[in-house]
Design a protein around this motif. Sequence first.
Motif, short mmCIF file in Angstrom:
data_model
loop_
_atom_site.label_atom_id
_atom_site.label_comp_id
_atom_site.label_asym_id
_atom_site.label_seq_id
_atom_site.Cartn_x
_atom_site.Cartn_y
_atom_site.Cartn_z
N LYS A 89 0.84 -1.20 0.00
CA LYS A 89 0.00 0.00 0.00
C LYS A 89 0.86 1.24 0.00
O LYS A 89 1.91 1.30 0.67
CB LYS A 89 -0.89 0.03 1.25
CG LYS A 89 -2.08 -0.88 1.13
CD LYS A 89 -3.05 -0.40 0.06
CE LYS A 89 -4.01 -1.50 -0.34
NZ LYS A 89 -4.09 -1.70 -1.79
N SER A 90 0.40 2.22 -0.74
CA SER A 90 1.12 3.48 -0.73
C SER A 90 1.00 4.07 0.68
O SER A 90 -0.09 4.10 1.25
CB SER A 90 0.48 4.44 -1.73
OG SER A 90 0.75 5.76 -1.33
N PRO A 91 2.11 4.53 1.23
CA PRO A 91 2.02 5.12 2.57
C PRO A 91 1.14 6.36 2.59
O PRO A 91 0.73 6.85 3.63
CB PRO A 91 3.48 5.45 2.92
CG PRO A 91 4.22 5.45 1.65
CD PRO A 91 3.48 4.56 0.71
N LYS A 92 0.86 6.90 1.40
CA LYS A 92 0.02 8.10 1.34
C LYS A 92 -1.47 7.75 1.37
O LYS A 92 -2.31 8.60 1.58
CB LYS A 92 0.33 8.89 0.06
CG LYS A 92 1.77 9.36 0.01
CD LYS A 92 1.89 10.64 -0.77
CE LYS A 92 3.32 11.10 -0.96
NZ LYS A 92 4.15 11.04 0.20
N ASP A 93 -1.79 6.48 1.14
CA ASP A 93 -3.18 6.05 1.12
C ASP A 93 -3.60 5.60 2.53
O ASP A 93 -3.57 4.42 2.86
CB ASP A 93 -3.32 4.90 0.11
CG ASP A 93 -4.77 4.57 -0.17
OD1 ASP A 93 -5.63 4.97 0.64
OD2 ASP A 93 -5.04 3.91 -1.19
N ALA A 94 -4.01 6.58 3.34
CA ALA A 94 -4.28 6.31 4.76
C ALA A 94 -5.40 5.30 4.95
O ALA A 94 -5.35 4.45 5.85
CB ALA A 94 -4.60 7.61 5.48
N ASN B 174 21.37 7.11 2.82
CA ASN B 174 20.00 7.58 3.10
C ASN B 174 19.28 6.61 4.02
O ASN B 174 18.62 7.00 4.98
CB ASN B 174 19.22 7.81 1.80
CG ASN B 174 19.21 6.59 0.91
OD1 ASN B 174 20.01 5.68 1.10
ND2 ASN B 174 18.31 6.54 -0.05
N ALA B 175 19.44 5.30 3.73
CA ALA B 175 18.77 4.29 4.57
C ALA B 175 19.37 4.30 5.97
O ALA B 175 18.63 4.30 6.97
CB ALA B 175 18.91 2.91 3.94
N ILE B 176 20.69 4.33 6.06
CA ILE B 176 21.33 4.29 7.38
C ILE B 176 20.91 5.51 8.21
O ILE B 176 20.53 5.38 9.37
CB ILE B 176 22.87 4.23 7.26
CG1 ILE B 176 23.30 2.92 6.58
CG2 ILE B 176 23.54 4.36 8.63
CD1 ILE B 176 24.78 2.80 6.29
N HIS C 254 7.40 -6.92 10.24
CA HIS C 254 8.61 -6.32 9.69
C HIS C 254 8.19 -5.41 8.53
O HIS C 254 7.24 -5.74 7.81
CB HIS C 254 9.58 -7.38 9.18
CG HIS C 254 10.15 -8.24 10.28
ND1 HIS C 254 11.49 -8.48 10.42
CD2 HIS C 254 9.55 -8.91 11.30
CE1 HIS C 254 11.70 -9.28 11.47
NE2 HIS C 254 10.52 -9.55 12.01
N LEU C 255 8.88 -4.32 8.39
CA LEU C 255 8.57 -3.39 7.30
C LEU C 255 9.60 -3.57 6.19
O LEU C 255 10.81 -3.51 6.43
CB LEU C 255 8.63 -1.94 7.83
CG LEU C 255 8.55 -0.83 6.79
CD1 LEU C 255 7.16 -0.77 6.17
CD2 LEU C 255 8.88 0.53 7.41
N ALA C 256 9.11 -3.79 4.97
CA ALA C 256 10.03 -3.90 3.83
C ALA C 256 10.22 -2.50 3.24
O ALA C 256 9.26 -1.77 3.00
CB ALA C 256 9.46 -4.84 2.77
N LEU C 257 11.48 -2.14 3.06
CA LEU C 257 11.81 -0.80 2.58
C LEU C 257 12.89 -0.95 1.50
O LEU C 257 13.91 -1.60 1.73
CB LEU C 257 12.37 0.00 3.77
CG LEU C 257 12.71 1.45 3.58
CD1 LEU C 257 11.46 2.27 3.35
CD2 LEU C 257 13.45 1.98 4.81
N ALA C 258 12.63 -0.36 0.34
CA ALA C 258 13.63 -0.50 -0.74
C ALA C 258 14.77 0.49 -0.51
O ALA C 258 14.53 1.67 -0.22
CB ALA C 258 12.96 -0.24 -2.08
N ASP D 141 11.49 10.35 1.33
CA ASP D 141 10.40 9.36 1.26
C ASP D 141 10.60 8.28 2.32
O ASP D 141 9.65 7.77 2.90
CB ASP D 141 10.33 8.72 -0.12
CG ASP D 141 9.80 9.70 -1.16
OD1 ASP D 141 9.28 10.73 -0.74
OD2 ASP D 141 9.93 9.43 -2.37
N MET D 142 11.86 7.93 2.53
CA MET D 142 12.16 6.88 3.51
C MET D 142 11.66 7.28 4.90
O MET D 142 10.99 6.50 5.58
CB MET D 142 13.67 6.68 3.58
CG MET D 142 14.06 5.29 3.18
SD MET D 142 15.80 5.14 3.21
CE MET D 142 16.00 4.05 1.84
N ALA D 143 11.99 8.50 5.29
CA ALA D 143 11.56 8.99 6.61
C ALA D 143 10.04 8.95 6.70
O ALA D 143 9.47 8.56 7.72
CB ALA D 143 12.09 10.40 6.84
#
Length: 431
Positions: free
Chosen positions: A289-294, A354-356, A314-318, A325-327
């Motif tokens: 789901k898009s994080p923008k689609d509440a 950026n991820a770290i 667990h959250l999958a993050l590319a 966007d990551m934050a």
Amino acid sequence: MQYFTEQAASHREAMDLVRLKYGEQAQILTHRTIRSGGILGLFARESVEVSGYLKPRSEGARPAVGSLEEEKRKILNLARPAEAAAKIQEQAQQQEARQAADQKAGEKALETVLAEIRDLKTAMREVPDEVHPTIARIDTLLADNDFAESYRREVSGRLRRDFTLEALEDFDYVQDRVIEWIGDDIGVWREDGFQKPRILALVGPTGVGKTTTIAKLAAIYRVGIGGEKPRSVRMITIDNYRIGARQQIETYGSIMDVPVSCVETEDELRKALVDNSDADLILVDTIGKSPKDAVKLAEVKRLVAACGPKAEVHLALAATTKSSDMAEILRQFEPFAYRAVVLTKLDETDRIGNAISALAAKGKSLSYLTNGQRVPQDIERATPLRLLVRLEGFRPNRTALEERYAAPADPGRRGRGSGSGRPANENNGRA
Ligand SMILES: Nc1nc2c(ncn2[C@@H]2O[C@H](COP(=O)(O)OP(=O)(O)OP(=O)(O)O)[C@@H](O)[C@H]2O)c(=O)[nH]1
Ligand SMILES: [Mg+2]
């Protein structure tokens, strides 16, 4: 013979003090101006020091008397003739005037010093903060690796605070410390034991590799790859909406001989969990789901909540996601109370700063890293070392890093190391 030394702000006060304390027995031998108090030689006050001795009483000395004023009067009255008294008074007035002038001069001098200090402070503020070349070089490396600006500022500030100019001259030493700081900032998650059935649900934005990761995990635990114990594994997918989603996971299931259940509602999910409760591990794949689609996010949250409080989310993050966007993703998925992050698609980027920095800012730990599409090969447990060796441009002391991060980190370990102590082999094994 008894001697004395007294100090007072002025000559007159010193004399008054001597008279008061010792009366007419006092015989002055020396008087001198001295400087006392102050800081670093500044603001010291001038005072007068008088020393002398006491005449024996038989020579007609009188005991000390009460007040200074009274004593003054007595001295004047004793003095004869009247002209002498007038002369003494005149001298006293002149001395008073001199002291007043001295005090004024002192105040003026103090004012001048203060003005100079003020000018100095302003000048210092105006001088641009000169950045040491080593700090500038480290900052450029961090920027090249896409570390967030706030993270870079923190590192530069720490270098300025913790390192002497001499230490900053040794670039290799400084870079090793910075890499340790970064490594210590990478939180690593470890499960607390393996309580059957362990339920692991993977959530995250669309297309980040959730289903592929679920398949990789199923294979690792099913067969016992990478030191894992072989376990009985089941997969449940609640992604029935996207065309091909069901087929995708069922294909993986049949290849790996892992049973797959497809559910649509919370009740179906609860039932599937009960039906598969004999398994060691139940992996739950969710709809991206898009994080923008509440609204949709809340829907997925309700479904994941049906997995029960024991379930690990667990959250999958590319890794390819851009910093800002990551934050936002880390924040938007907060309601899922995810315990760790799976960083996917590491093979698609050379920049992981950026991820770290995003994970460090949020205090989130990593559980797995994926670095390719191949199932099940392209997945491994997260370790700081794996990420540190990917940093571009740095030439870390690989041997020292391997020693430092060899042992699996404690679950949820966070915080920075002391960064002190030069490793004995720091010049060996530099990558
Ligand atoms: N390069 C690379 N590709 C990956 C990785 N993991 C997954 N993929 C690819 O990313 C694409 C999407 O993967 P999925 O597993 O379907 O992603 P998803 O998060 O389940 O997607 P949705 O269910 O649609 O939200 C596929 O082409 C995968 O092969 C990885 O670590 N590296
Ligand atoms: Mg999927």
